[in-house]
Design an enzyme around this catalytic site. Structure first.
Site, PDB file in Angstrom:
ATOM      1  N   HIS A  82       1.021  -1.248   0.016  1.00 34.67           N
ATOM      2  CA  HIS A  82      -0.102   0.074  -0.070  1.00 34.67           C
ATOM      3  C   HIS A  82       0.955   1.147  -0.057  1.00 34.67           C
ATOM      4  CE1 HIS A  82      -3.291   2.537   0.779  1.00 34.67           C
ATOM      5  NE2 HIS A  82      -2.741   3.063   1.787  1.00 34.67           N
ATOM      6  N   ASP A 161     -15.362   3.799   6.965  1.00 33.97           N
ATOM      7  CA  ASP A 161     -14.206   4.699   6.643  1.00 33.97           C
ATOM      8  C   ASP A 161     -14.900   5.766   5.484  1.00 33.97           C
ATOM      9  OD1 ASP A 161     -11.668   5.687   6.461  1.00 33.97           O
ATOM     10  OD2 ASP A 161     -11.811   5.135   4.320  1.00 33.97           O
ATOM     11  N   ARG A 168     -14.445  13.809   7.971  1.00 29.53           N
ATOM     12  CA  ARG A 168     -13.147  14.354   8.247  1.00 29.53           C
ATOM     13  C   ARG A 168     -12.967  15.414   7.444  1.00 29.53           C
ATOM     14  NH1 ARG A 168      -9.428   9.530   8.082  1.00 29.53           N
ATOM     15  NH2 ARG A 168      -8.103  11.007   8.472  1.00 29.53           N
ATOM     16  N   SER A 183      -7.855   4.448   9.332  1.00 30.93           N
ATOM     17  CA  SER A 183      -8.677   4.536   8.073  1.00 30.93           C
ATOM     18  C   SER A 183      -7.900   3.586   7.059  1.00 30.93           C
ATOM     19  CB  SER A 183      -8.491   6.050   7.628  1.00 30.93           C
ATOM     20  OG  SER A 183      -8.568   6.112   6.129  1.00 30.93           O
ATOM     21  N   LYS A 187      -8.884  -0.587   5.664  1.00 27.30           N
ATOM     22  CA  LYS A 187      -9.156  -1.139   4.415  1.00 27.30           C
ATOM     23  C   LYS A 187      -8.440  -2.136   3.986  1.00 27.30           C
ATOM     24  CE  LYS A 187      -9.209   3.288   3.438  1.00 27.30           C
ATOM     25  NZ  LYS A 187      -9.166   4.591   2.751  1.00 27.30           N
TER      26      LYS A 187
HETATM   27  N1  URA Z   1      -5.719   7.849   2.828  1.00 24.07           N
HETATM   28  C1  URA Z   1      -6.800   7.139   3.668  1.00 24.07           C
HETATM   29  O1  URA Z   1      -7.099   6.046   2.981  1.00 24.07           O
HETATM   30  N2  URA Z   1      -7.050   7.485   4.724  1.00 24.07           N
HETATM   31  C2  URA Z   1      -6.598   8.703   5.265  1.00 24.07           C
HETATM   32  O2  URA Z   1      -7.050   9.043   6.477  1.00 24.07           O
HETATM   33  C3  URA Z   1      -5.766   9.388   4.710  1.00 24.07           C
HETATM   34  C4  URA Z   1      -5.171   8.739   3.479  1.00 24.07           C
END
Ligand code: URA
Length: 438
Positions: A82, A161, A168, A183, A187
């Site tokens: 990632h 999220d 946010r 966050s 995922k």
């Molecule tokens: N990428 C994400 O998936 N979440 C965040 O909070 C910041 C960057």
């Protein structure tokens, strides 16, 4: 339990327990906790940072807020990578096939780009016929057959999220290390990969602008993944400069192919070798990082990485002809240097914004992007340059913002009369046991 009491407790810096976090987050997703209470909770978290235990609990509650993908149908140790997002970041298209060519299974779920950062799914759209809306069964079949597949988020993955991130975004609570870590990891951990390497970008084109902030984020994410029983580590890598030489979807596919053909830019090749070697060690396919690096570089030299990319494209319905003949905008203009000397610095963020103005990226989720346009960078920090030489080529279809784009690119460079060292790409390594700054 009442949301107001939980917010009050957090406001005073007391640690919340799992049940309280669950009450708030589940309630927010189902609609029993309103936006204003969720906002107050998020803001409290910014002033009273979540503890490691709270962050892990929040991640787990978010991770299980929707569907999870167990990858049961896939044979072997599966890995994922990632990136926290950068400019010109086509690493997945190169790294995935290389790692698969070395015998490690890659089941990758990618996203679309937003703002100045690009997304792998948009790049894959530049290959005609390529399908990324794979079902779990299709994904498993392709991964078992080829060793690598890249798909988009299917079904209802981590709805918490989606809702929280949107909130946010409008409540100035995006830039909190624990919230970002929860966050991202909610995922990543929703897919049952055993090994995960995080490429945490740092610098002007990254979310985190300083090395220390990026290391702190990497530590949080590694900690969460480890607590959840996964093999996780992170490299903190430079994003002051765009990665490689191209920014824009078709251009980046073309550069990925060139890299797999052994004609890649040094920074991109090094990044893939460093990330890939660690994935090979995790999966037990390499005895050391050095051994892993050699295997990854060999997969470039012998063409097996390129073959894997081609196999993946065909298995996902894509056209090989289109893969190898990317449609690039026919109109070009050069951004010329007005100085003799050396490039002293450049700003990846400006390049990302310039590419977005050309139409290569989107400012809002709904915007359609132009796959053909973008920027090819010829001079990067440390390179010598003469007045009149091209710093970058702009590929465009719409000329309305061209002057703005050109001056943004030129304005992002600084020059020096004396020699400048090329900046390193790999800045730090974070494992569950250590932090090492290179
Ligand atoms: N990428 C994400 O998936 N979440 C965040 O909070 C910041 C960057």
């Amino acid at each position: 339990m009442r949301a107001v009491d939980i917010i009050e407790k957090k406001k005073h810096g007391h640690e919340l327990n799992r049940a309280e976090i669950e009450f708030l987050i589940r309630g927010y997703v189902s609609g029993t906790v309103p936006d204003y209470q969720a906002s107050a909770f998020l803001m409290a978290c910014c002033f009273q940072p979540l503890t490691p235990k709270e962050t892990a609990d929040l991640t787990e509650v978010m991770r299980t807020s929707g569907d999870t993908i167990d990858l049961d149908g896939i044979k072997g140790y599966t890995v994922d990578k990632h990136s926290t997002g950068g400019v010109g970041d086509k690493t997945t298209l190169v790294l995935g096939p290389l790692v698969a060519a070395c015998g490690v299974v890659v089941a990758k779920m990618s996203g679309r780009g937003l703002g100045h950062t690009g997304g792998t799914l948009d790049k894959l759209d530049a290959v005609e016929g390529m399908r990324t809306d794979l079902s779990e069964q299709e994904m498993a079949k392709i991964v078992n057959q080829v060793g690598v597949a890249v798909c988009g988020q299917t079904g209802n993955i981590v709805p918490a999220d989606k809702k929280l991130y949107a909130l946010r975004d409008v409540t100035a609570t995006v830039e909190d290390t624990a919230l970002i870590a929860a966050s991202i990891m909610s995922k990543k951990l929703a897919i049952a990969n055993q090994g995960l390497i995080l490429d945490v970008k740092t610098g002007r084109g990254a979310f985190m602008k300083t090395l220390d902030a990026s290391i702190a984020l990497a530590q949080r994410m590694v900690e969460i993944g480890t607590l959840m029983g996964r093999d996780v580590m992170a490299l903190v890598t430079d994003m002051d400069l765009p990665l490689g030489k191209s920014i824009g979807n078709a251009l980046e596919v073309r550069e990925s192919l060139m890299t797999l053909q052994g004609k890649g830019e040094a920074d991109l090749v090094e990044l893939c070798a460093e990330l890939g070697s660690r994935l090979l060690v995790m999966a037990g396919k390499a005895s050391s990082v050095e051994d892993g690096r050699k295997q990854i570089l060999r997969a470039i030299e012998d063409g097996s990485g390129l073959k894997k990319l081609e196999e993946m494209v065909v298995a996902q319905g894509g056209s090989l002809k289109s893969l190898h003949n990317q449609k690039i905008a026919a109109n070009t203009v050069e951004v010329l240097s007005v100085t003799n000397g050396y490039v002293a610095s450049m700003d990846a963020l400006s390049f990302g914004h310039a590419a977005m103005k050309l139409g290569a990226g989107r400012e809002t989720k709904e915007e359609k992007i132009d796959l053909e346009v973008g920027i090819e960078v010829h001079k990067k920090t440390g390179d010598s340059v003469k007045a009149g030489e091209s710093l970058a080529t702009v590929y465009y279809n719409r000329a309305d913002r061209l002057e703005e784009v050109k001056s943004q690119i030129l304005g992002s460079y600084t020059f020096s009369a004396s020699k400048v060292a090329k900046p390193p790409i790999i800045l730090a390594e974070v494992t569950k046991d250590s932090v090492f700054k290179f």
